[in-house]
Design an enzyme around this catalytic site. Structure first.
Site, PDB file in Angstrom:
ATOM      1  N   ASP A   1       0.744  -1.004   0.138  1.00 35.65           N
ATOM      2  CA  ASP A   1      -0.078  -0.010  -0.056  1.00 35.65           C
ATOM      3  C   ASP A   1       0.842   1.269  -0.144  1.00 35.65           C
ATOM      4  OD1 ASP A   1      -1.519   2.042   0.611  1.00 35.65           O
ATOM      5  OD2 ASP A   1      -2.385   1.237   2.607  1.00 35.65           O
ATOM      6  N   LYS A  23       2.728  11.367  -3.337  1.00 39.47           N
ATOM      7  CA  LYS A  23       1.608  10.661  -4.153  1.00 39.47           C
ATOM      8  C   LYS A  23       0.750  11.620  -5.010  1.00 39.47           C
ATOM      9  CE  LYS A  23      -1.759   6.858  -3.503  1.00 39.47           C
ATOM     10  NZ  LYS A  23      -2.266   6.039  -2.728  1.00 39.47           N
TER      11      LYS A  23
HETATM   12 MG    MG Z   1      -4.741   4.841   2.443  1.00 35.68          MG
END
Ligand code: MG
Ligand code: ADP
Length: 613
Positions: free
Chosen positions: A23, A87
């Site tokens: 993740d 990100k």
């Molecule tokens: Mg997350």
């Protein structure tokens, strides 16, 4: 505990190795695996430490860099050299993010419309470079814990990530020395971690509510026989736990006298606020000190100040639901993802909105990584009783005009898979359409393997080109192909089940692939000739009809010129010369176009353009 597997695409043996699930979060990242003994997904962590690695990178003055917890401390003391939330920049240009640049303490540069870069002193880093640094840290950490090399990974991305952002994530993996076997959606991973979609024949509709550190996503998914489909996503890429912290900071600043003007003080107060927020997820009153002043926050006060923020997420939920075309009642499960869903008010407001208890039994910070690990294990072929998300060894397609193979699902499409394409008739009043399904890589269906054939009958009489026949291919997790044909104007429909790999051995597959490579050049030439012929034949037919129907509207010169051009085209067709056919087709087109445009009615115009089976 390595396993030997056979690669169905090549027939070769391959050695399986550990594939991890990652993740790669905006705020925190982590790695999970399927535990070799318990077979349960577990997040990797060192003894007594958290599994979460803050997605933060600090660049030291002499080039040394640290990632994770250690880097996070520099957010306060050295913000210009400390990169967080990289990100958010993935696949973005400067203009995409300029409006939010002020929320970043580091420098981003305008690279003339190109993808955005981060500047640290005299060095420039792309978001891909930065994500790669985080992934590398995760890889090293995982290798240290597992005491083995980690080379392959499944990485998650938000459901709304576009192709460029997914590709950027893949590239970051590559840069970090990882073979990224698959990029999967975060809500899909979370659903897998909750065990949804793993059983075959399961049909469910799931709302995934994901409130992280700086982003909020709500996704509505359906799972049908192992196929995950995202029906709608909504959210806010600048809304998350950080906003709850800031609300607390502002509340304290209003009540107390401490100086929060210095950037550093503000950051420290923010950390204190986060501490209070987390504490209040399990307690009723927080007390502490800051700059020698007593500070406190009760759960009631906290809930009052954060309610407007949570309200915004609820509005997004309503939008997503509306876009999905579903009602609240049709949602089977609401699952909680992201660290901020630990706040009790969040759970309460989401339950109230959906009118049902939320599902929060899996650790919300780890759930996405755990799902990625499940997917990784399925890819490794270790979980035979689970849904097998595999790939098609050979292309699947339909026979179109002239015996050409029209591929709907290319070789190596992941299973389960879905594809659809529209076709039309080529004759006026055509009432049936042959649907012949083939498997293989060659351009002509005669060189491929026929899997099935059926007839879609009962198409109501319409001019050529008007019916819209949608043919869809759906391969479920068992590798069973269901082919459906539906005439969209009338709604008539037919379906058939096919087993694509029936009696096909690995050697067969290999031979078919080899064949296609050896014959590639010949196939291209044949395809070009068939396409030219089909186009020429169709033009002759439509022109013929057009003339008959509109003879009164044409001048004698037009009729003579057309008839000559038609003869020439017919001759070229008989000679099987692609270039000549194309030239003569163009000539006939050039002659007929002016008058056709003049008098053409719409149905004939469609007939001349339509693609026919
Ligand atoms: Mg997350
Ligand atoms: P992301 O997916 O954006 O990387 P996470 O899912 O890791 O983020 O969530 C991080 C957020 O969760 C932070 O804002 C953090 O303060 C918040 N958080 C973590 N633990 C708790 C808790 N016990 N109560 C409330 N919020 C929490």
């Amino acid at each position: 505990m390595a396993k030997i597997a056979i690669n169905i695409a090549t027939g070769s043996l391959q050695q399986d190795e550990m594939i991890v699930g990652i993740d790669l979060g905006t705020t925190n990242s982590l790695v999970a695996i399927i535990h070799p003994e318990s077979k349960n997904p577990v997040a990797l962590k060192e003894h007594n430490a958290s599994s979460l690695v803050p997605s933060v990178i600090h660049f030291g003055s002499s080039g040394e860099l640290v990632v994770g917890d250690e880097a996070k401390q520099y957010l306060v003391t050295d913000p210009a050299h400390t990169i967080f939330s990289a990100k958010r920049l993935m696949g973005k240009t400067y203009n995409d993010v300029a409006g939010n640049a002020s929320s970043l303490a580091y420098k981003i540069i305008d690279d003339e419309g190109r993808l955005v870069k981060v500047q640290v002193d005299d060095r420039f880093y792309s978001p891909v470079d930065l994500s790669a640094l985080i992934l590398k840290e995760l890889k090293v950490k995982a290798e240290h814990i597992l005491k083995t090399t980690v080379g392959k990974a499944v990485i998650t991305v938000p459901a709304y990530f576009n192709d460029a952002q997914r590709q950027a994530t893949r590239d970051a993996g590559k840069l970090a020395g990882l073979d990224v076997l698959r990029i999967i959606n975060e809500p899909t991973a979370a659903s897998l971690a909750y065990g949804f979609g793993i059983k075959k024949d399961e049909a469910k509709t799931i709302a995934v509510y994901d409130l992280g550190g700086g982003t909020f996503d709500i996704s509505i998914l359906t799972i049908n026989d192992g196929i995950f489909e995202v029906l709608a996503t909504n959210g806010d890429t600048f809304l998350g736990g950080d906003d709850l912290d800031m609300a607390v900071v502002n509340y304290w600043v209003g009540k107390n006298t401490f100086a929060e003007d210095k950037n550093e003080t503000k950051q420290q107060l923010r950390l204190k606020a986060e501490e209070a927020k987390k504490y209040l997820s399990a307690n009723d009153v927080f007390t502490g000190t800051f700059q020698n002043e007593n500070i406190s926050l009760t759960k009631d006060e906290f809930e009052t100040i954060i309610k407007p923020i949570i309200d915004k997420t609820i509005t997004c939920c309503g939008n997503a639901l509306k876009d999905s075309g579903l009602t609240k009642k049709e949602i089977d499960e609401v699952i909680m993802v992201g660290g901020s869903t630990r706040t009790p008010l969040v759970k309460k407001m989401v339950s109230d909105f959906f009118g049902k208890q939320v599902n929060d039994t899996v650790n919300p910070d780890e759930v996405v990584a755990l799902g990625a690990a499940i997917q990784a294990d399925i890819l490794a072929g270790n979980t035979k009783d689970l849904l097998l998300l595999d790939v098609t060894p050979l292309s699947l397609g339909l026979e179109t005009m002239g015996g050409l193979m029209d591929v709907l699902l290319p070789r190596n499409s992941k299973i389960p898979a879905k594809a659809a394409r529209q076709y039309t008739t080529y004759k006026d009043g055509q009432s049936g359409m042959k649907i012949a399904v083939y498997q293989g890589e060659r351009d002509m269906v005669q060189d491929n393997r026929k899997l099935a054939e059926f007839n879609l009958s009962g198409i109501p009489g319409m001019p050529a080109g008007l019916p819209k026949v949608e043919v869809s291919f759906l391969i479920n997790a068992d590798g069973i192909l269901v082919v459906k044909a539906k005439e969209l104007r009338s709604g008539i429909e037919q379906a058939i089940q096919v087993k694509p790999q029936y009696e096909l051995t690995d050697e067969d597959v290999e031979k078919m692939l080899l064949d296609s490579m050896q014959n590639a050049e010949k196939d291209i030439a044949t395809r070009a000739l068939v396409e030219a012929r089909t186009e020429g034949e169709q033009l002759l037919e439509t022109t013929e009809k057009f003339i008959q129907k509109n003879i009164a509207a044409l001048t004698p010169e037009e009729i003579t010129a057309t008839s000559l051009a038609m003869q020439a085209l017919q001759l070229s067709l008989d000679m099987q010369d692609k270039n000549l056919i194309q030239a003569k087709t163009e000539e006939l087109n050039a002659i007929s176009r002016p008058y056709a445009e003049r008098i053409m009615d719409q149905s004939v115009s469609l007939a001349m353009k339509g693609k026919a089976v």
